[in-house]
Design an enzyme around this catalytic site. Structure first.
Site, PDB file in Angstrom:
ATOM      1  N   VAL A 267       3.810   0.152  10.537  1.00 37.71           N
ATOM      2  CA  VAL A 267       3.221   1.242   9.752  1.00 37.71           C
ATOM      3  C   VAL A 267       1.974   0.771   9.008  1.00 37.71           C
ATOM      4  O   VAL A 267       0.987   1.497   8.906  1.00 37.71           O
ATOM      5  CB  VAL A 267       4.265   1.811   8.768  1.00 37.71           C
ATOM      6  CG1 VAL A 267       3.633   2.813   7.816  1.00 37.71           C
ATOM      7  CG2 VAL A 267       5.410   2.469   9.535  1.00 37.71           C
ATOM      8  N   GLU A 268       2.006  -0.451   8.503  1.00 36.50           N
ATOM      9  CA  GLU A 268       0.887  -0.966   7.722  1.00 36.50           C
ATOM     10  C   GLU A 268      -0.333  -1.330   8.565  1.00 36.50           C
ATOM     11  O   GLU A 268      -1.471  -1.038   8.201  1.00 36.50           O
ATOM     12  CB  GLU A 268       1.324  -2.199   6.915  1.00 36.50           C
ATOM     13  CG  GLU A 268       2.331  -1.928   5.814  1.00 36.50           C
ATOM     14  CD  GLU A 268       1.694  -1.281   4.587  1.00 36.50           C
ATOM     15  OE1 GLU A 268       0.469  -1.042   4.586  1.00 36.50           O
ATOM     16  OE2 GLU A 268       2.431  -1.010   3.625  1.00 36.50           O
ATOM     17  N   SER A 269      -0.090  -1.981   9.719  1.00 32.73           N
ATOM     18  CA  SER A 269      -1.229  -2.507  10.479  1.00 32.73           C
ATOM     19  C   SER A 269      -1.104  -2.364  11.988  1.00 32.73           C
ATOM     20  O   SER A 269      -2.021  -2.764  12.710  1.00 32.73           O
ATOM     21  CB  SER A 269      -1.392  -3.996  10.162  1.00 32.73           C
ATOM     22  OG  SER A 269      -0.257  -4.730  10.649  1.00 32.73           O
TER      23      SER A 269
END
Length: 224
Positions: free
Chosen positions: A138-140
């Site tokens: 989700v972050e990267s």
């Protein structure tokens, strides 16, 4: 020894004992042979050599029949070992039920990336591997070079710390931070993730998950 082999071995042993008896005396051999064949008490008129040849022929017929039966049986036995192995190695879902929350699985193309680093961090900070993987996605999306407009960097989008683009450092520090929030909120994964995304100050300010659209979407992307 399976049943077929046992029968074959028994038959061979019987004939060998009978043949050995023939070496000792013709009278002993004929007596033993008659006992094997359940012969009547009538005196046999055939010669020892004739009886021996007949028994050899019969023995060969019985032996070959048993061998053929064994071959036929072996071809019909199901390959249960292969079936069991296939069942045992069937892949399981990556989703994990943890503290009453279901962690969503990562996409197939990211499976296996940084697996050893994730496994090490999970064991070190007692955080589920599935959670670390999902946060990274989700972050990267598993891109260690990503930098957000706010300056968050790397796989787990860290705001502080040196060498944040290094996968090992990033995963270790990101997991440590996440573990700290999980402990702070007594295992409440929703509050821990909200703090990871919006900061613990906002969680405290709003007395729970902040009403930010970004944070609420962030939670739905990671847990159910």
């Amino acid at each position: 020894m399976n049943p077929v082999e046992h029968v074959i071995s028994t038959r061979q042993a019987e004939f060998e004992r009978a043949f050995e008896a023939a070496k000792q005396s013709s009278t002993t051999f004929e007596t033993k042979l008659n006992e094997r064949l359940n012969a009547t008490t009538e005196q046999k008129t055939t010669s020892i050599q004739t009886v021996t040849d007949a028994e050899l022929i019969r023995a060969r017929e019985v032996y070959e029949a048993l061998i053929n039966q064994a071959d036929t049986t072996s071809t019909t036995i199901p390959n249960t070992t292969a079936e069991t192995t296939a069942t045992e190695t069937k892949p399981t879902t990556e989703s994990t039920n943890w503290n009453n929350y279901q962690i969503k699985p990562i996409s197939a193309e990211n499976e296996g990336k940084y697996s050893e680093l994730i496994k090490t961090a999970a064991a070190k900070y007692d955080v589920p591997e599935a959670l670390i993987k999902r946060v990274i996605q989700v972050e990267s999306n598993f891109n260690p070079s990503v930098v957000s407009s706010a300056g968050a960097t790397g796989l787990m989008q860290l705001m502080y710390g040196s060498n944040r683009t290094n996968p090992a450092t990033n995963i270790d520090l990101g997991t440590k931070q996440l573990a700290g929030y999980i402990k702070k909120y007594d295992g409440d994964l929703k509050l821990a993730l909200a703090a990871y995304n919006a900061g613990p100050g906002n969680v405290s300010k709003y007395g729970g998950v902040p009403p930010f659209k970004e944070t609420q979407n962030y939670l739905t992307k990671i847990i159910e």
